[in-house]
Design a protein around this motif. Structure first.
Motif, PDB file in Angstrom:
ATOM      1  N   ILE A 176      45.981  47.028  30.961  1.00  0.00           N
ATOM      2  CA  ILE A 176      47.351  46.573  31.225  1.00  0.00           C
ATOM      3  C   ILE A 176      47.427  45.832  32.552  1.00  0.00           C
ATOM      4  CG2 ILE A 176      49.699  47.380  31.701  1.00  0.00           C
ATOM      5  CD1 ILE A 176      49.144  49.625  29.623  1.00  0.00           C
ATOM      6  N   ASP A 177      46.739  46.342  33.557  1.00  0.00           N
ATOM      7  CA  ASP A 177      46.729  45.661  34.860  1.00  0.00           C
ATOM      8  C   ASP A 177      46.119  44.261  34.734  1.00  0.00           C
ATOM      9  OD1 ASP A 177      47.446  45.589  37.492  1.00  0.00           O
ATOM     10  OD2 ASP A 177      45.846  46.892  38.214  1.00  0.00           O
ATOM     11  N   ASP A 178      45.029  44.153  33.978  1.00  0.00           N
ATOM     12  CA  ASP A 178      44.417  42.834  33.756  1.00  0.00           C
ATOM     13  C   ASP A 178      45.394  41.879  33.066  1.00  0.00           C
ATOM     14  OD1 ASP A 178      42.044  43.557  34.930  1.00  0.00           O
ATOM     15  OD2 ASP A 178      40.962  43.896  33.051  1.00  0.00           O
ATOM     16  N   LEU A 179      46.107  42.379  32.041  1.00  0.00           N
ATOM     17  CA  LEU A 179      47.030  41.529  31.296  1.00  0.00           C
ATOM     18  C   LEU A 179      48.185  41.052  32.165  1.00  0.00           C
ATOM     19  CD1 LEU A 179      47.188  43.470  27.909  1.00  0.00           C
ATOM     20  CD2 LEU A 179      46.072  41.276  28.328  1.00  0.00           C
ATOM     21  N   MET A 180      48.571  41.847  33.138  1.00  0.00           N
ATOM     22  CA  MET A 180      49.668  41.448  34.010  1.00  0.00           C
ATOM     23  C   MET A 180      49.243  40.330  34.971  1.00  0.00           C
ATOM     24  SD  MET A 180      52.164  44.636  34.768  1.00  0.00           S
ATOM     25  CE  MET A 180      51.121  45.490  35.926  1.00  0.00           C
ATOM     26  N   HIS A 181      47.939  40.201  35.200  1.00  0.00           N
ATOM     27  CA  HIS A 181      47.445  39.170  36.122  1.00  0.00           C
ATOM     28  C   HIS A 181      46.938  37.922  35.400  1.00  0.00           C
ATOM     29  CE1 HIS A 181      47.348  42.598  38.971  1.00  0.00           C
ATOM     30  NE2 HIS A 181      47.498  41.665  39.887  1.00  0.00           N
ATOM     31  N   MET A 182      46.597  38.041  34.106  1.00  0.00           N
ATOM     32  CA  MET A 182      46.008  36.915  33.385  1.00  0.00           C
ATOM     33  C   MET A 182      46.997  35.772  33.198  1.00  0.00           C
ATOM     34  SD  MET A 182      43.875  38.926  30.384  1.00  0.00           S
ATOM     35  CE  MET A 182      43.923  37.470  29.320  1.00  0.00           C
ATOM     36  N   ASP A 183      46.496  34.544  33.340  1.00  0.00           N
ATOM     37  CA  ASP A 183      47.320  33.379  33.030  1.00  0.00           C
ATOM     38  C   ASP A 183      47.240  33.033  31.542  1.00  0.00           C
ATOM     39  OD1 ASP A 183      48.348  32.779  35.621  1.00  0.00           O
ATOM     40  OD2 ASP A 183      46.366  32.016  36.177  1.00  0.00           O
ATOM     41  N   HIS A 184      46.084  33.276  30.946  1.00  0.00           N
ATOM     42  CA  HIS A 184      45.886  32.986  29.523  1.00  0.00           C
ATOM     43  C   HIS A 184      44.664  33.749  29.041  1.00  0.00           C
ATOM     44  CE1 HIS A 184      42.434  30.387  30.481  1.00  0.00           C
ATOM     45  NE2 HIS A 184      43.169  29.939  31.489  1.00  0.00           N
ATOM     46  N   PHE A 185      44.554  33.863  27.741  1.00  0.00           N
ATOM     47  CA  PHE A 185      43.376  34.488  27.153  1.00  0.00           C
ATOM     48  C   PHE A 185      42.205  33.505  27.206  1.00  0.00           C
ATOM     49  CE2 PHE A 185      46.630  37.239  25.521  1.00  0.00           C
ATOM     50  CZ  PHE A 185      46.000  38.466  25.363  1.00  0.00           C
ATOM     51  N   PRO A 186      40.975  34.011  27.226  1.00  0.00           N
ATOM     52  CA  PRO A 186      39.810  33.114  27.236  1.00  0.00           C
ATOM     53  C   PRO A 186      39.843  32.139  26.060  1.00  0.00           C
ATOM     54  CG  PRO A 186      39.140  35.368  27.697  1.00  0.00           C
ATOM     55  CD  PRO A 186      40.591  35.432  27.300  1.00  0.00           C
ATOM     56  N   ASP A 187      39.390  30.926  26.301  1.00  0.00           N
ATOM     57  CA  ASP A 187      39.400  29.890  25.264  1.00  0.00           C
ATOM     58  C   ASP A 187      38.181  29.954  24.346  1.00  0.00           C
ATOM     59  OD1 ASP A 187      41.814  28.764  26.182  1.00  0.00           O
ATOM     60  OD2 ASP A 187      40.732  27.678  27.754  1.00  0.00           O
ATOM     61  N   LYS A 188      37.063  30.458  24.853  1.00  0.00           N
ATOM     62  CA  LYS A 188      35.847  30.485  24.038  1.00  0.00           C
ATOM     63  C   LYS A 188      35.823  31.730  23.158  1.00  0.00           C
ATOM     64  CE  LYS A 188      33.147  32.665  27.739  1.00  0.00           C
ATOM     65  NZ  LYS A 188      31.963  32.537  28.619  1.00  0.00           N
ATOM     66  N   ALA A 189      35.033  31.668  22.108  1.00  0.00           N
ATOM     67  CA  ALA A 189      34.930  32.796  21.181  1.00  0.00           C
ATOM     68  C   ALA A 189      34.260  33.987  21.860  1.00  0.00           C
ATOM     69  CB  ALA A 189      34.138  32.382  19.949  1.00  0.00           C
TER      70      ALA A 189
END
Length: 342
Positions: A209-222
């Motif tokens: 949850i802490d990571d998700l609050m800081h992420m700008d976007h999900f990784p683009d690569k598979a």
């Protein structure tokens, strides 16, 4: 129960309250909107099952980290749904004769139930704007490792799963589960945080949850395939209605006796002919596929009262809690996601 409480702040007492005392903070199911620096918001649901209290502990830890004198300095806005307040105060999964709070989301088979109508209010409010992701926090009553459950296999959901643990379950039933309600809205996952209060499960969920609050976007690569093992919910194992059942280490006379510590088999392969129960009946167990097809005769062997599987499968969510076994099921039966065909 039909009236949803919607607030934009949390009383300080929430940060230390026990799930059994939650009614001292909220008198009914409550949706909390906390503003943060980033948008779109993260949706988090806790206490959909009243006795699964790790979600409360996880959110208390997260919120304490970002507490300040004015409220909270959150990296991302949050919608927090605090679900079955009454069941939590009684220390039970759900109240008798009410629809399970994790069976009343869009797609439920009981849309007119009071629980479903309340949850419809939640969905209407939180989907007024875009959501970054949806996280539903749960516990198992039996011994399970922490793992995620997703209903759509896409790269974002796979990343969500891998951030939590190296194994995740793909499921499409039962209907009306929270995570499935977000299939076409945003990435979504159920976090099964092991038994209530299990520190490993709490730590992993807090980190995610802490990571998700800081992420700008999900990784683009598979996501690399070796980063995540996907298994699929192939069938559900239930005890037939009216069967008197118990465990080997329990006194009494039963129609069906399950082996002691049966939950040690969670997320391990249950091999063909490995006896896990004894019975005096011909058909004490019922196995159904996700579409409702009866698979009992295909998968269950009854050899003079010794019960085993006809096919090697991986049980998950085995519980030793008799009330939950009756209300829900004994366990789910899994196999690898690829090449699935029972």
């Amino acid at each position: 129960m039909n009236k949803l409480n919607i607030v934009n702040k949390l009383p300080d007492a929430f940060l230390d309250i026990s799930y059994r005392d939650i009614k001292q903070v909220f008198d009914r199911p409550t949706l909390v909107n906390l503003k943060g620096h980033k948008a779109p918001a993260l949706f988090i649901s806790i206490l959909l099952h009243g006795n699964e209290f790790s979600g409360l502990m996880i959110m208390q830890e997260i919120l304490k980290k970002y507490k300040d004198p004015q409220g909270y300095t959150l990296p991302r806005s949050i919608w927090l749904f605090v679900g079955n307040i009454e069941a939590a105060s009684q220390g039970v999964r759900r109240l008798d004769h009410e629809l399970d709070f994790n069976r009343g989301w869009p797609g439920t088979t009981e849309p007119d139930a009071p629980t479903a109508k309340l949850i419809a209010q939640v969905m209407q409010k939180i989907t007024e704007d875009e959501l970054f992701a949806a996280i539903d926090l749960h516990n198992n009553t039996g011994k399970n490792p922490p793992y995620g459950c997703i209903s759509v296999v896409n790269e974002k959901n796979k990343y969500l799963s891998s951030f939590f643990n190296h194994i995740a379950m793909v499921f499409h039933t039962p209907k009306g589960v929270s995570t499935m309600a977000f299939d076409d809205i945003c990435p979504a996952i159920t976090l099964e945080c092991s038994t209530p209060g299990n520190q490993l499960g709490i730590d992993k969920a807090v980190a995610l949850i802490d990571d998700l609050m800081h992420m700008d976007h999900f990784p683009d690569k598979a996501l690399p395939s070796h980063d995540l093992q996907l298994v699929q919910n192939s069938a559900v194992l239930k005890i037939a209605e009216g069967v008197k059942f118990g465990f080997e280490d329990e006194e009494g006379s039963f129609d069906l006796t399950l082996v002691a510590n049966f939950d040690r088999h969670n997320f391990t392969q249950l091999n063909i002919s490995e006896v896990f129960a004894h019975t005096t009946l011909e058909r004490p167990l019922i196995v159904t596929a996700e579409d409702g097809t009866d698979l009992t005769d295909e998968l269950i062997s009854n050899n003079n009262g010794s019960i085993s599987l006809k096919k090697s499968l991986m049980p998950a969510m085995i519980t030793l809690d008799k009330k939950i076994i009756v209300q829900d099921c004994l366990c789910y039966l899994l196999e690898d996601y690829q090449g699935l065909n029972i």
